[in-house]
Design a protein around this motif. Structure first.
Motif, PDB file in Angstrom:
ATOM      1  N   MET A  38      48.119   7.409 -14.856  1.00  0.00           N
ATOM      2  CA  MET A  38      47.808   9.503 -15.382  1.00  0.00           C
ATOM      3  C   MET A  38      48.392   9.092 -15.520  1.00  0.00           C
ATOM      4  N   ARG A  39      49.295  10.287 -16.725  1.00  0.00           N
ATOM      5  CA  ARG A  39      50.354  11.002 -16.700  1.00  0.00           C
ATOM      6  C   ARG A  39      50.200  13.014 -17.105  1.00  0.00           C
ATOM      7  N   LEU A  40      51.002  12.762 -17.164  1.00  0.00           N
ATOM      8  CA  LEU A  40      50.952  14.509 -16.410  1.00  0.00           C
ATOM      9  C   LEU A  40      50.391  15.250 -17.830  1.00  0.00           C
ATOM     10  N   PRO A  41      50.151  16.525 -17.409  1.00  0.00           N
ATOM     11  CA  PRO A  41      50.007  17.228 -19.351  1.00  0.00           C
ATOM     12  C   PRO A  41      51.450  18.014 -19.877  1.00  0.00           C
ATOM     13  N   PRO A  42      51.372  17.931 -20.649  1.00  0.00           N
ATOM     14  CA  PRO A  42      52.247  18.834 -21.694  1.00  0.00           C
ATOM     15  C   PRO A  42      52.798  20.157 -20.440  1.00  0.00           C
ATOM     16  N   PHE A  43      53.759  20.214 -19.871  1.00  0.00           N
ATOM     17  CA  PHE A  43      54.016  21.943 -19.793  1.00  0.00           C
ATOM     18  C   PHE A  43      53.308  23.282 -20.355  1.00  0.00           C
ATOM     19  N   GLU A  44      53.712  22.686 -21.355  1.00  0.00           N
ATOM     20  CA  GLU A  44      52.891  24.551 -21.764  1.00  0.00           C
ATOM     21  C   GLU A  44      51.611  24.020 -22.400  1.00  0.00           C
ATOM     22  N   GLU A  45      50.908  23.481 -21.256  1.00  0.00           N
ATOM     23  CA  GLU A  45      49.347  23.179 -20.881  1.00  0.00           C
ATOM     24  C   GLU A  45      49.361  23.966 -19.673  1.00  0.00           C
ATOM     25  N   VAL A  46      50.193  23.806 -18.556  1.00  0.00           N
ATOM     26  CA  VAL A  46      50.297  24.001 -17.174  1.00  0.00           C
ATOM     27  C   VAL A  46      50.497  25.020 -17.086  1.00  0.00           C
ATOM     28  N   VAL A  47      51.727  25.683 -18.071  1.00  0.00           N
ATOM     29  CA  VAL A  47      51.887  27.645 -17.805  1.00  0.00           C
ATOM     30  C   VAL A  47      50.604  28.136 -18.875  1.00  0.00           C
ATOM     31  N   ALA A  48      49.835  27.859 -19.605  1.00  0.00           N
ATOM     32  CA  ALA A  48      48.403  28.473 -20.122  1.00  0.00           C
ATOM     33  C   ALA A  48      47.771  28.724 -19.155  1.00  0.00           C
ATOM     34  N   GLU A  49      47.220  27.519 -18.129  1.00  0.00           N
ATOM     35  CA  GLU A  49      46.208  27.135 -17.439  1.00  0.00           C
ATOM     36  C   GLU A  49      46.393  27.546 -15.974  1.00  0.00           C
ATOM     37  N   TYR A  50      47.650  27.466 -15.310  1.00  0.00           N
ATOM     38  CA  TYR A  50      47.847  28.316 -14.435  1.00  0.00           C
ATOM     39  C   TYR A  50      49.245  29.521 -14.087  1.00  0.00           C
ATOM     40  N   GLY A  51      49.018  29.267 -15.078  1.00  0.00           N
ATOM     41  CA  GLY A  51      49.895  31.006 -15.723  1.00  0.00           C
ATOM     42  C   GLY A  51      49.103  32.610 -14.004  1.00  0.00           C
ATOM     43  N   PRO A  52      47.796  32.970 -14.659  1.00  0.00           N
ATOM     44  CA  PRO A  52      47.167  33.596 -13.954  1.00  0.00           C
ATOM     45  C   PRO A  52      47.294  33.397 -13.412  1.00  0.00           C
ATOM     46  N   MET A  53      46.925  32.763 -12.671  1.00  0.00           N
ATOM     47  CA  MET A  53      46.929  32.318 -11.283  1.00  0.00           C
ATOM     48  C   MET A  53      48.246  32.608 -10.388  1.00  0.00           C
ATOM     49  N   VAL A  54      49.276  32.151 -11.233  1.00  0.00           N
ATOM     50  CA  VAL A  54      51.037  32.434 -10.282  1.00  0.00           C
ATOM     51  C   VAL A  54      51.289  34.046 -11.021  1.00  0.00           C
ATOM     52  N   LEU A  55      50.857  34.250 -11.660  1.00  0.00           N
ATOM     53  CA  LEU A  55      50.522  35.755 -11.547  1.00  0.00           C
ATOM     54  C   LEU A  55      49.995  36.376 -10.603  1.00  0.00           C
ATOM     55  N   ARG A  56      49.088  35.969  -9.860  1.00  0.00           N
ATOM     56  CA  ARG A  56      48.012  36.589  -8.933  1.00  0.00           C
ATOM     57  C   ARG A  56      49.373  36.209  -7.785  1.00  0.00           C
ATOM     58  N   VAL A  57      49.235  35.416  -7.485  1.00  0.00           N
ATOM     59  CA  VAL A  57      50.604  34.999  -6.201  1.00  0.00           C
ATOM     60  C   VAL A  57      51.329  35.971  -6.395  1.00  0.00           C
ATOM     61  N   CYS A  58      52.272  35.718  -7.391  1.00  0.00           N
ATOM     62  CA  CYS A  58      53.247  36.579  -6.966  1.00  0.00           C
ATOM     63  C   CYS A  58      53.228  38.698  -6.919  1.00  0.00           C
ATOM     64  N   ARG A  59      51.828  38.528  -7.357  1.00  0.00           N
ATOM     65  CA  ARG A  59      51.660  39.623  -6.738  1.00  0.00           C
ATOM     66  C   ARG A  59      50.870  40.701  -5.609  1.00  0.00           C
ATOM     67  N   ALA A  60      50.146  39.492  -5.408  1.00  0.00           N
ATOM     68  CA  ALA A  60      50.287  39.757  -3.857  1.00  0.00           C
ATOM     69  C   ALA A  60      51.285  39.564  -3.143  1.00  0.00           C
ATOM     70  N   VAL A  61      52.233  38.855  -3.157  1.00  0.00           N
ATOM     71  CA  VAL A  61      53.305  38.863  -1.870  1.00  0.00           C
ATOM     72  C   VAL A  61      54.198  40.512  -2.559  1.00  0.00           C
ATOM     73  N   LEU A  62      54.593  40.057  -3.513  1.00  0.00           N
ATOM     74  CA  LEU A  62      55.879  41.681  -4.611  1.00  0.00           C
ATOM     75  C   LEU A  62      55.132  43.035  -4.804  1.00  0.00           C
ATOM     76  N   GLY A  63      53.029  42.772  -5.397  1.00  0.00           N
ATOM     77  CA  GLY A  63      52.820  43.720  -5.678  1.00  0.00           C
ATOM     78  C   GLY A  63      53.293  43.952  -7.244  1.00  0.00           C
ATOM     79  N   PRO A  64      52.796  44.606  -7.579  1.00  0.00           N
ATOM     80  CA  PRO A  64      52.531  44.538  -9.279  1.00  0.00           C
ATOM     81  C   PRO A  64      53.749  45.038 -10.330  1.00  0.00           C
ATOM     82  N   THR A  65      54.915  45.626  -9.045  1.00  0.00           N
ATOM     83  CA  THR A  65      56.095  46.428 -10.300  1.00  0.00           C
ATOM     84  C   THR A  65      57.130  44.956 -10.722  1.00  0.00           C
TER      85      THR A  65
END
Length: 159
Positions: free
Chosen positions: A1-28
């Motif tokens: 099994m291989r890891l997907p290209p990093f660009e795909e990881v960013v595209a797939e999980y970017g919104p989820m990561v942003l939600r986590v960051c907003r939850a910890v820091l707020g939107p600003t």
């Protein structure tokens, strides 16, 4: 099994990561943490085990980066409308805040020296121990006890 290209990881999980960051820091400040997350992830990605749960891994990285960004923000200088007055270079420091100097004078000698050496001069406890003629643990304890006593003798809110 291989890891997907990093660009795909960013595209797939970017919104989820942003939600986590907003939850910890707020939107600003979430965007900075989002960027820091993917910069850190990019550095570690080539060595990642192919069986790793990428989503869980990114949540952990995002949470840690958001905390780091939050800490950096609390340490950042705050702009001021006016600059404080600077004391004359040869002025008596006791004239600036006599209550503080009285509180310092009330400390036992070794505590006062340990506080001054560590918190004002920035010396490590090992060097303070040599100056005071005691152990590193004793120097650390003297500085901590002195600071604790100062907090009772010289409270911040003196209005």
């Amino acid at each position: 099994m291989r890891l997907p290209p990093f660009e795909e990881v960013v595209a797939e999980y970017g919104p989820m990561v942003l939600r986590v960051c907003r939850a910890v820091l707020g939107p600003t400040d979430a965007a900075d943490a989002w960027s820091e997350t993917f910069l850190s992830a990019l550095r570690a990605y080539p060595d990642l085990d192919p069986d790793t749960n990428i989503e869980a891994w990114l949540v952990t990285v995002a949470h840690r980066r958001a905390i780091d960004v939050g800490r950096a923000l609390t340490r950042a200088p705050v702009p001021a409308d006016t600059l404080p007055e600077r004391p004359a270079p040869n002025a008596d420091p006791a004239g600036y805040d006599p209550d503080l100097w009285a509180a310092l004078a009330a400390l036992p000698n070794k505590q006062r020296q340990a506080v001054a050496y560590h918190y004002l001069a920035g010396l490590p406890h090992a060097e303070i121990a040599q100056l005071l003629g005691n152990s590193t643990d004793a120097a650390r304890r003297a500085a901590a006890d002195g600071l604790r006593t100062l907090r009772t003798l010289y409270p911040k809110d003196r209005s």
